[in-house]
Design a protein around this motif. Sequence first.
Motif, PDB file in Angstrom:
ATOM      1  N   ASN A  22     -23.630 -14.009  -5.759  1.00 35.20           N
ATOM      2  CA  ASN A  22     -23.414 -14.833  -4.563  1.00 35.20           C
ATOM      3  C   ASN A  22     -24.535 -15.847  -4.384  1.00 35.20           C
ATOM      4  O   ASN A  22     -24.319 -16.958  -3.910  1.00 35.20           O
ATOM      5  N   VAL A  23     -25.747 -15.435  -4.758  1.00 34.13           N
ATOM      6  CA  VAL A  23     -26.871 -16.367  -4.699  1.00 34.13           C
ATOM      7  C   VAL A  23     -26.635 -17.542  -5.639  1.00 34.13           C
ATOM      8  O   VAL A  23     -26.864 -18.723  -5.278  1.00 34.13           O
ATOM      9  N   LEU A  24     -26.170 -17.241  -6.850  1.00 36.11           N
ATOM     10  CA  LEU A  24     -25.915 -18.324  -7.812  1.00 36.11           C
ATOM     11  C   LEU A  24     -24.824 -19.261  -7.296  1.00 36.11           C
ATOM     12  O   LEU A  24     -24.913 -20.487  -7.442  1.00 36.11           O
ATOM     13  N   GLY A  25     -23.756 -18.677  -6.695  1.00 37.43           N
ATOM     14  CA  GLY A  25     -22.693 -19.516  -6.148  1.00 37.43           C
ATOM     15  C   GLY A  25     -23.174 -20.387  -5.004  1.00 37.43           C
ATOM     16  O   GLY A  25     -22.823 -21.578  -4.910  1.00 37.43           O
ATOM     17  N   ALA A  26     -23.982 -19.827  -4.120  1.00 35.99           N
ATOM     18  CA  ALA A  26     -24.517 -20.607  -3.002  1.00 35.99           C
ATOM     19  C   ALA A  26     -25.454 -21.700  -3.496  1.00 35.99           C
ATOM     20  O   ALA A  26     -25.477 -22.813  -2.949  1.00 35.99           O
ATOM     21  N   GLN A  27     -26.241 -21.374  -4.538  1.00 31.54           N
ATOM     22  CA  GLN A  27     -27.139 -22.386  -5.098  1.00 31.54           C
ATOM     23  C   GLN A  27     -26.353 -23.536  -5.725  1.00 31.54           C
ATOM     24  O   GLN A  27     -26.719 -24.710  -5.580  1.00 31.54           O
ATOM     25  N   ALA A  28     -25.236 -23.216  -6.392  1.00 28.87           N
ATOM     26  CA  ALA A  28     -24.397 -24.265  -6.994  1.00 28.87           C
ATOM     27  C   ALA A  28     -23.803 -25.167  -5.921  1.00 28.87           C
ATOM     28  O   ALA A  28     -23.702 -26.393  -6.098  1.00 28.87           O
ATOM     29  N   GLU A  29     -23.405 -24.572  -4.791  1.00 29.89           N
ATOM     30  CA  GLU A  29     -22.851 -25.383  -3.703  1.00 29.89           C
ATOM     31  C   GLU A  29     -23.918 -26.308  -3.121  1.00 29.89           C
ATOM     32  O   GLU A  29     -23.652 -27.476  -2.804  1.00 29.89           O
ATOM     33  N   VAL A  30     -25.145 -25.780  -2.978  1.00 30.45           N
ATOM     34  CA  VAL A  30     -26.240 -26.631  -2.489  1.00 30.45           C
ATOM     35  C   VAL A  30     -26.500 -27.782  -3.467  1.00 30.45           C
ATOM     36  O   VAL A  30     -26.678 -28.939  -3.053  1.00 30.45           O
ATOM     37  N   ASP A  31     -26.489 -27.478  -4.766  1.00 32.31           N
ATOM     38  CA  ASP A  31     -26.728 -28.524  -5.772  1.00 32.31           C
ATOM     39  C   ASP A  31     -25.619 -29.569  -5.746  1.00 32.31           C
ATOM     40  O   ASP A  31     -25.871 -30.770  -5.913  1.00 32.31           O
ATOM     41  N   ARG A  32     -24.375 -29.102  -5.548  1.00 28.24           N
ATOM     42  CA  ARG A  32     -23.249 -30.052  -5.515  1.00 28.24           C
ATOM     43  C   ARG A  32     -23.384 -31.020  -4.347  1.00 28.24           C
ATOM     44  O   ARG A  32     -23.230 -32.249  -4.509  1.00 28.24           O
ATOM     45  N   ILE A  33     -23.666 -30.492  -3.172  1.00 24.05           N
ATOM     46  CA  ILE A  33     -23.775 -31.364  -2.000  1.00 24.05           C
ATOM     47  C   ILE A  33     -25.023 -32.238  -2.095  1.00 24.05           C
ATOM     48  O   ILE A  33     -25.040 -33.391  -1.637  1.00 24.05           O
ATOM     49  N   ALA A  34     -26.091 -31.695  -2.723  1.00 24.37           N
ATOM     50  CA  ALA A  34     -27.293 -32.522  -2.910  1.00 24.37           C
ATOM     51  C   ALA A  34     -26.986 -33.717  -3.811  1.00 24.37           C
ATOM     52  O   ALA A  34     -27.501 -34.830  -3.584  1.00 24.37           O
ATOM     53  N   ALA A  35     -26.137 -33.486  -4.829  1.00 26.16           N
ATOM     54  CA  ALA A  35     -25.738 -34.609  -5.690  1.00 26.16           C
ATOM     55  C   ALA A  35     -24.937 -35.640  -4.900  1.00 26.16           C
ATOM     56  O   ALA A  35     -25.110 -36.859  -5.079  1.00 26.16           O
ATOM     57  N   LEU A  36     -24.063 -35.170  -3.993  1.00 30.54           N
ATOM     58  CA  LEU A  36     -23.310 -36.104  -3.151  1.00 30.54           C
ATOM     59  C   LEU A  36     -24.242 -36.842  -2.194  1.00 30.54           C
ATOM     60  O   LEU A  36     -24.023 -38.019  -1.898  1.00 30.54           O
ATOM     61  N   GLU A  37     -25.251 -36.139  -1.696  1.00 28.57           N
ATOM     62  CA  GLU A  37     -26.217 -36.791  -0.812  1.00 28.57           C
ATOM     63  C   GLU A  37     -26.891 -37.968  -1.509  1.00 28.57           C
ATOM     64  O   GLU A  37     -27.199 -38.986  -0.877  1.00 28.57           O
ATOM     65  N   ALA A  38     -27.092 -37.855  -2.828  1.00 32.20           N
ATOM     66  CA  ALA A  38     -27.739 -38.953  -3.562  1.00 32.20           C
ATOM     67  C   ALA A  38     -26.856 -40.192  -3.593  1.00 32.20           C
ATOM     68  O   ALA A  38     -27.366 -41.323  -3.701  1.00 32.20           O
ATOM     69  N   PHE A  39     -25.523 -39.984  -3.461  1.00 30.98           N
ATOM     70  CA  PHE A  39     -24.604 -41.125  -3.490  1.00 30.98           C
ATOM     71  C   PHE A  39     -24.588 -41.893  -2.177  1.00 30.98           C
ATOM     72  O   PHE A  39     -23.887 -42.892  -2.070  1.00 30.98           O
ATOM     73  N   LYS A  40     -25.340 -41.403  -1.178  1.00 26.22           N
ATOM     74  CA  LYS A  40     -25.461 -42.204   0.050  1.00 26.22           C
ATOM     75  C   LYS A  40     -26.176 -43.511  -0.247  1.00 26.22           C
ATOM     76  O   LYS A  40     -25.983 -44.507   0.448  1.00 26.22           O
ATOM     77  N   HIS A  41     -27.026 -43.506  -1.253  1.00 29.46           N
ATOM     78  CA  HIS A  41     -27.738 -44.711  -1.661  1.00 29.46           C
ATOM     79  C   HIS A  41     -26.983 -45.328  -2.838  1.00 29.46           C
ATOM     80  O   HIS A  41     -26.950 -44.761  -3.928  1.00 29.46           O
ATOM     81  N   ILE A  42     -26.336 -46.488  -2.612  1.00 30.09           N
ATOM     82  CA  ILE A  42     -25.577 -47.168  -3.658  1.00 30.09           C
ATOM     83  C   ILE A  42     -26.553 -47.974  -4.500  1.00 30.09           C
ATOM     84  O   ILE A  42     -27.293 -48.825  -3.975  1.00 30.09           O
ATOM     85  N   ALA A  43     -26.558 -47.710  -5.809  1.00 31.50           N
ATOM     86  CA  ALA A  43     -27.527 -48.350  -6.699  1.00 31.50           C
ATOM     87  C   ALA A  43     -26.807 -49.116  -7.800  1.00 31.50           C
ATOM     88  O   ALA A  43     -25.658 -48.817  -8.156  1.00 31.50           O
TER      89      ALA A  43
END
Length: 386
Positions: free
Chosen positions: A166-187
């Motif tokens: 469950n820890v690994l699954g929760a960590q993957a979800e955090v990583d996924r949303i963190a990657a989406l957070e990076a797309f807030k900045h259009i480069a």
Amino acid sequence: MTTTRTPSLGRAVRIGLGLALLATIAGISVRAYDYRRVVQWTDAQVTPSVQLIVPEAAHGQQSMTLPGHLDAWISAPIHARVSGYLKSWSRDIGSQVAAGQSLAEIDTPELDQQFEQAKASLARAQANARLAALTDKRWKNLLASNSVSKQEADEKAGEAEVAQANVLGAQAEVDRIAALEAFKHIAAPFAGTLTARNTDIGDLISANGEGSAALFTVSDTTRMRLYVEVPQGYADAIRPDMSVQLDVPDHPGVRFTGHLIGNSGAVNPASGSLLAQFEVDNPKGELLPGAYAEVHLPMAADQHTLTVPATTLIFRAQGPQVAVVGADRRIVLRDVHIAMDLGDRLRIDQGLKPGDRVVNHPSDSLAQGDTVQIARADGDGASRAE
């Protein structure tokens, strides 16, 4: 004594008759002369006057002009990967941007909340995993003293493994949303020119919306791609390592050079043409993406063809023809085959011989066997009939 004047009267009558006869002859002569002039004028009007040209033999290198269009070497439309509202933009059209340079920022309150929730879920999963690991360790100690059954100890060990998963699954979800957070900045994906901006501050941004316009477009215009549709009949003119010259309307009198990259290798059945692609250097940015160009395609001269102006061609039910004037000044209509259409000129490989006198700008009424008069140009450019 009586005087007789009969001889004098007779002489006057004879003189009068002579004068009348002379006047009659003069009138008939004038009328005959006028009649001849009218006949000559009428014949001249009935007999058409034509201008002649002599076909030119093919020689040296020739070229064919074809339309082409220019595209950027690389062009990337940039869409949003996250939904929200445009918070700000920092580069406008025409700006030079570097690879990775920020173009705009999107405000994503919903995504931010999801990120916080995912981090909280990860913390909870980590706490459960630590507790499950301690419980597993204690039950293993109890199993060593035979205080619990092996079944119960194995269950606690399994719960510890599930908690770690469950820890690994929760960590993957955090990583996924963190990657989406990076797309807030259009480069910018690469260095180039910003050629389009289709958004503004406060606009609602829909991630991956079907049919939605790109927020920005970045193009690399240091080099350009030139596309030319080459008719099937001239496809053999596309040769490896060939170069072409091109003109663009916004730079009159300036010639640019393109080098062949390749071709489609197939004829488009819709247009009957072969698509050829050329590379054109554009260090000063003079050429613009999407621009129209006139491309001068080099063609090897065919010694078996003759070149005539396109204005000599006659289109009738029999197919393409030209009118040739014989030695007796009579028209001979000849069927011809067009080997190549160069726009204002035609290459003919069948139907003409060197030295033929071809009618330029033939009238629609010109027919086989018609007698014509040949117009010659005087020094002032006016045409005179021979």
